[in-house]
Design an enzyme around this catalytic site. Structure first.
Site, PDB file in Angstrom:
ATOM      1  N   ARG A  17      12.938  -1.824  -6.803  1.00 53.75           N
ATOM      2  CA  ARG A  17      12.255  -3.132  -6.859  1.00 53.75           C
ATOM      3  C   ARG A  17      11.715  -3.577  -5.499  1.00 53.75           C
ATOM      4  NH1 ARG A  17      14.794  -8.597  -6.019  1.00 53.75           N
ATOM      5  NH2 ARG A  17      16.682  -8.193  -4.816  1.00 53.75           N
ATOM      6  N   GLY A  18      11.976  -2.822  -4.467  1.00 49.19           N
ATOM      7  CA  GLY A  18      11.437  -3.158  -3.140  1.00 49.19           C
ATOM      8  C   GLY A  18       9.954  -2.787  -3.078  1.00 49.19           C
ATOM      9  N   MET A  19       9.390  -2.930  -1.896  1.00 48.03           N
ATOM     10  CA  MET A  19       7.953  -2.678  -1.721  1.00 48.03           C
ATOM     11  C   MET A  19       7.606  -1.216  -2.017  1.00 48.03           C
ATOM     12  SD  MET A  19       5.624  -4.716  -1.049  1.00 48.03           S
ATOM     13  CE  MET A  19       4.346  -3.797  -1.873  1.00 48.03           C
ATOM     14  N   SER A  45      22.365  -4.837  -5.843  1.00 48.18           N
ATOM     15  CA  SER A  45      22.569  -6.285  -5.961  1.00 48.18           C
ATOM     16  C   SER A  45      22.791  -6.771  -7.389  1.00 48.18           C
ATOM     17  CB  SER A  45      21.367  -7.043  -5.364  1.00 48.18           C
ATOM     18  OG  SER A  45      20.187  -6.694  -6.056  1.00 48.18           O
ATOM     19  N   CYS A 145       5.477   5.996   7.882  1.00 51.25           N
ATOM     20  CA  CYS A 145       4.243   5.731   7.127  1.00 51.25           C
ATOM     21  C   CYS A 145       2.987   5.977   7.961  1.00 51.25           C
ATOM     22  CB  CYS A 145       4.264   4.303   6.596  1.00 51.25           C
ATOM     23  SG  CYS A 145       4.987   3.099   7.709  1.00 51.25           S
ATOM     24  N   GLN A 172      -0.851  -2.087  12.112  1.00 47.80           N
ATOM     25  CA  GLN A 172       0.029  -1.893  10.964  1.00 47.80           C
ATOM     26  C   GLN A 172       0.248  -3.193  10.179  1.00 47.80           C
ATOM     27  OE1 GLN A 172       2.507   1.308  13.621  1.00 47.80           O
ATOM     28  NE2 GLN A 172       3.499   0.687  11.736  1.00 47.80           N
ATOM     29  N   GLY A 176       4.521  -3.107   5.873  1.00 44.62           N
ATOM     30  CA  GLY A 176       5.327  -2.070   6.514  1.00 44.62           C
ATOM     31  C   GLY A 176       6.751  -2.546   6.751  1.00 44.62           C
ATOM     32  N   GLU A 253       9.225   3.106  16.716  1.00 43.26           N
ATOM     33  CA  GLU A 253       8.035   3.457  15.925  1.00 43.26           C
ATOM     34  C   GLU A 253       7.128   4.400  16.729  1.00 43.26           C
ATOM     35  OE1 GLU A 253       7.746   2.606  12.834  1.00 43.26           O
ATOM     36  OE2 GLU A 253       5.639   2.580  12.260  1.00 43.26           O
ATOM     37  N   ARG A 284       1.770  -4.552  15.108  1.00 46.80           N
ATOM     38  CA  ARG A 284       1.783  -5.199  13.785  1.00 46.80           C
ATOM     39  C   ARG A 284       0.668  -6.227  13.753  1.00 46.80           C
ATOM     40  NH1 ARG A 284       4.546  -3.121   9.888  1.00 46.80           N
ATOM     41  NH2 ARG A 284       6.573  -3.308  10.901  1.00 46.80           N
ATOM     42  N   HIS A 291      -2.032   0.881   6.945  1.00 44.95           N
ATOM     43  CA  HIS A 291      -1.876   1.071   8.384  1.00 44.95           C
ATOM     44  C   HIS A 291      -3.099   1.843   8.885  1.00 44.95           C
ATOM     45  CE1 HIS A 291       1.961  -0.569   7.970  1.00 44.95           C
ATOM     46  NE2 HIS A 291       2.742   0.491   8.120  1.00 44.95           N
ATOM     47  N   GLN A 367      -0.181   2.659   3.389  1.00 42.82           N
ATOM     48  CA  GLN A 367       1.083   3.226   3.872  1.00 42.82           C
ATOM     49  C   GLN A 367       2.154   3.201   2.802  1.00 42.82           C
ATOM     50  OE1 GLN A 367       0.615   0.046   4.188  1.00 42.82           O
ATOM     51  NE2 GLN A 367       2.598  -0.949   4.131  1.00 42.82           N
TER      52      GLN A 367
HETATM   53  P1  NAP Z   1      12.095  -3.778   0.790  1.00 42.32           P
HETATM   54  O1  NAP Z   1      10.818  -4.187   0.140  1.00 42.32           O
HETATM   55  O2  NAP Z   1      12.762  -4.773   1.662  1.00 42.32           O
HETATM   56  O3  NAP Z   1      13.113  -3.316  -0.385  1.00 42.32           O
HETATM   57  C1  NAP Z   1      14.399  -2.739  -0.146  1.00 42.32           C
HETATM   58  C2  NAP Z   1      15.441  -3.394  -1.044  1.00 42.32           C
HETATM   59  O4  NAP Z   1      15.611  -4.766  -0.668  1.00 42.32           O
HETATM   60  C3  NAP Z   1      15.104  -3.492  -2.515  1.00 42.32           C
HETATM   61  O5  NAP Z   1      15.353  -2.266  -3.156  1.00 42.32           O
HETATM   62  C4  NAP Z   1      16.023  -4.594  -3.006  1.00 42.32           C
HETATM   63  O6  NAP Z   1      17.307  -4.040  -3.281  1.00 42.32           O
HETATM   64  C5  NAP Z   1      16.145  -5.491  -1.774  1.00 42.32           C
HETATM   65  N1  NAP Z   1      15.379  -6.779  -1.798  1.00 42.32           N
HETATM   66  C6  NAP Z   1      15.812  -7.913  -1.183  1.00 42.32           C
HETATM   67  N2  NAP Z   1      14.925  -8.904  -1.345  1.00 42.32           N
HETATM   68  C7  NAP Z   1      13.891  -8.416  -2.081  1.00 42.32           C
HETATM   69  C8  NAP Z   1      12.698  -8.981  -2.613  1.00 42.32           C
HETATM   70  N3  NAP Z   1      12.341 -10.256  -2.381  1.00 42.32           N
HETATM   71  N4  NAP Z   1      11.882  -8.196  -3.357  1.00 42.32           N
HETATM   72  C9  NAP Z   1      12.195  -6.910  -3.581  1.00 42.32           C
HETATM   73  N5  NAP Z   1      13.331  -6.337  -3.124  1.00 42.32           N
HETATM   74  C10 NAP Z   1      14.195  -7.061  -2.382  1.00 42.32           C
HETATM   75  O7  NAP Z   1      11.904  -2.457   1.667  1.00 42.32           O
HETATM   76  P2  NAP Z   1      10.731  -1.363   1.628  1.00 42.32           P
HETATM   77  O8  NAP Z   1       9.611  -1.807   2.450  1.00 42.32           O
HETATM   78  O9  NAP Z   1      10.470  -0.991   0.204  1.00 42.32           O
HETATM   79  O10 NAP Z   1      11.408  -0.162   2.420  1.00 42.32           O
HETATM   80  C11 NAP Z   1      12.376   0.704   1.841  1.00 42.32           C
HETATM   81  C12 NAP Z   1      12.573   1.897   2.761  1.00 42.32           C
HETATM   82  O11 NAP Z   1      11.352   2.621   2.859  1.00 42.32           O
HETATM   83  C13 NAP Z   1      12.960   1.518   4.196  1.00 42.32           C
HETATM   84  O12 NAP Z   1      13.844   2.472   4.704  1.00 42.32           O
HETATM   85  C14 NAP Z   1      11.641   1.586   4.933  1.00 42.32           C
HETATM   86  O13 NAP Z   1      11.819   1.838   6.312  1.00 42.32           O
HETATM   87  C15 NAP Z   1      10.990   2.762   4.239  1.00 42.32           C
HETATM   88  N6  NAP Z   1       9.527   2.754   4.317  1.00 42.32           N
HETATM   89  C16 NAP Z   1       8.838   1.603   4.119  1.00 42.32           C
HETATM   90  C17 NAP Z   1       7.467   1.631   4.178  1.00 42.32           C
HETATM   91  C18 NAP Z   1       6.660   0.389   3.968  1.00 42.32           C
HETATM   92  O14 NAP Z   1       5.441   0.436   4.220  1.00 42.32           O
HETATM   93  N7  NAP Z   1       7.233  -0.730   3.543  1.00 42.32           N
HETATM   94  C19 NAP Z   1       6.800   2.839   4.424  1.00 42.32           C
HETATM   95  C20 NAP Z   1       7.538   4.014   4.608  1.00 42.32           C
HETATM   96  C21 NAP Z   1       8.904   3.954   4.543  1.00 42.32           C
HETATM   97  P3  NAP Z   1      18.245  -4.525  -4.511  1.00 42.32           P
HETATM   98  O15 NAP Z   1      17.400  -4.469  -5.758  1.00 42.32           O
HETATM   99  O16 NAP Z   1      19.365  -3.547  -4.553  1.00 42.32           O
HETATM  100  O17 NAP Z   1      18.642  -5.905  -4.154  1.00 42.32           O
END
Ligand code: NAP
Length: 386
Positions: A17-19, A45, A145, A172, A176, A253, A284, A291, A367
């Site tokens: 559910r994250g980004m 969670s 990324c 970026q 990200g 980075e 950023r 990016h 990215q």
């Molecule tokens: P993120 O959006 O913060 O999501 C990670 C986790 O945070 C989710 O699985 C969720 O876990 C929790 N979360 C807390 N508040 C949230 C909200 N409002 N909406 C959605 N989820 C929420 O992190 P991400 O950007 O996807 O990054 C995940 C990994 O990929 C990291 O290690 C990052 O360094 C890497 N990465 C990111 C990118 C990028 O561009 N963002 C690119 C390459 C690699 P629960 O469901 O368990 O609560």
């Protein structure tokens, strides 16, 4: 685990559910990846709630499993995690120590430089992946990324062994940093607009009054309003530092730019060769997604510009060479144009004033796609094909 068995692989998805996870779900759905796997969703969670409903995905288990439950995780042939580095730190080692031999596919940086892990970007480093698979490697980590997007664009120059060194300045996007960072940026833009809405509605208002009020509002944002970018507003601003301070004048980075590019290309001590020097300044900016980076290369010989362009254009099906002209650049080489697409435009390709071996270029990629989600789902397919 026998990869050649006819049964579907059981795949545990963490961080969906994250980004990055949300984009991964979209892509797996679009490519019908769920048809050929048994999917179990995990959460850190809300274990025990209903599993998410994702187009084309018939879940193996209708209930969200606990992402920290090692027994449930051990039942998976493959785990794909987009949950982040803290999760990897907490779960990966105990899982392996408990004897789990499955494939670990991870978007976080934690295991990228481990000797027993491969950074995956198969259009660029399929030979490295295939060699590792044959040796029994089971840790497959998505690259940084910015690095992955850059290599999708100009990987051809590295493959051809032409790069003596490279310097990059990045631009970026907020995404990200993750989902909360995007929300924070938009809330700040909204607050800045609200601050001057009356003045904007009056065509006779003085622009310096608008500017002064915007700057004052930026400086007055509270800690809560700026928590995700460490107390600095990104709305209407830029931040020339990304990730931790390595104490030597570079950010983590920036270090990744050199270390990961070399590892992805199979260059460096681990492969019995000398690393290509790569320096980055990572910045950023207040865009939502994608990016971009401005690249300077020193090539080890003078290669005609047309040959360089042809090499870049023909490297893979997603790279799009943009003519180095104003209109084509303004139209094609922007974050807005690329967001949500798999395209990797490369433009501004030109010889630089420093000499015929110096080449400039500008590239941009989503990215969250090539820089994060796409290599993960493609790795799952590669494992299935074994
Ligand atoms: P993120 O959006 O913060 O999501 C990670 C986790 O945070 C989710 O699985 C969720 O876990 C929790 N979360 C807390 N508040 C949230 C909200 N409002 N909406 C959605 N989820 C929420 O992190 P991400 O950007 O996807 O990054 C995940 C990994 O990929 C990291 O290690 C990052 O360094 C890497 N990465 C990111 C990118 C990028 O561009 N963002 C690119 C390459 C690699 P629960 O469901 O368990 O609560």
């Amino acid at each position: 685990m026998s990869l050649s068995s006819a049964r579907k692989l059981s795949v545990g998805l963490v961080g969906w559910r994250g980004m990055v996870g949300s984009v991964l779900m979209q892509r797996m759905s679009a490519e019908r990846d769920f048809d050929s796997i048994e999917t179990t969703f995990f959460s850190t969670s809300s274990a025990g709630s209903a599993a998410p409903k994702i187009d084309g995905c018939k879940v193996f288990d209708p209930i969200l499993q606990d992402g920290n439950d090692l027994t449930a995780l051990k039942a998976m042939d493959v785990i794909i995690t987009c949950q982040g580095g803290d999760y990897t730190k907490a779960v990966y080692a105990p899982l392996r120590a408990g004897g789990w031999k499955g494939h670990w596919i991870d978007a976080s940086k934690i295991l990228r430089m481990a000797d027993d892990a491969i950074i995956i970007l198969d259009p660029i480093n399929m030979p490295v992946i295939q060699t590792a698979l044959a040796k029994g490697v089971t840790n497959w980590i998505g690259g940084n990324c910015t690095v992955s997007c850059m290599l999708m664009g100009v990987g051809a120059l590295f493959k051809a062994g032409l790069v003596e060194w490279m310097q990059t300045s990045t631009y970026q996007a907020a995404s990200g940093g993750g989902a909360p960072n995007m929300r924070e940026l938009l809330l700040q833009y909204g607050a800045l607009h609200h601050e001057v809405a009356d003045l904007l509605a009056d065509p006779a208002s003085a622009i310096l009054d608008i500017d002064r009020k915007v700057t004052a509002k930026q400086r007055a944002f509270t800690d809560a309003e700026t928590a995700n970018f460490r107390g600095v507003p990104l709305g209407g601003n830029l931040i020339p530092w990304i990730d931790t301070d390595r104490g030597d004048g570079t950010s983590l980075e920036e270090w990744k730019g050199g270390a990961e590019t070399n590892k992805i290309m199979g260059i460096g001590a681990l492969f019995g060769s000398t690393e290509i020097p790569i320096d980055s300044t990572c910045v950023r900016i207040g865009s939502m997604r994608c990016h971009a980076q401005s690249l300077t290369f020193k090539l080890n010989k003078d290669v005609p510009l047309a040959d360089i362009e042809a090499m870049i254009a023909n490297d893979n099906e997603w790279v799009k060479l943009v003519p180095n002209e104003r209109e084509a650049t303004e139209k094609n080489l922007t974050a807005m144009n690329v967001a949500g697409t798999m395209n990797i435009p490369v433009g501004r390709v030109r010889k630089l004033a420093m000499g015929p071996q110096y080449v400039g270029a500008f590239t941009i990629g989503d990215q969250l796609l090539w820089g994060a989600a796409e290599p993960l789902r493609r790795m799952l397919r590669i494992i299935q094909a074994q």
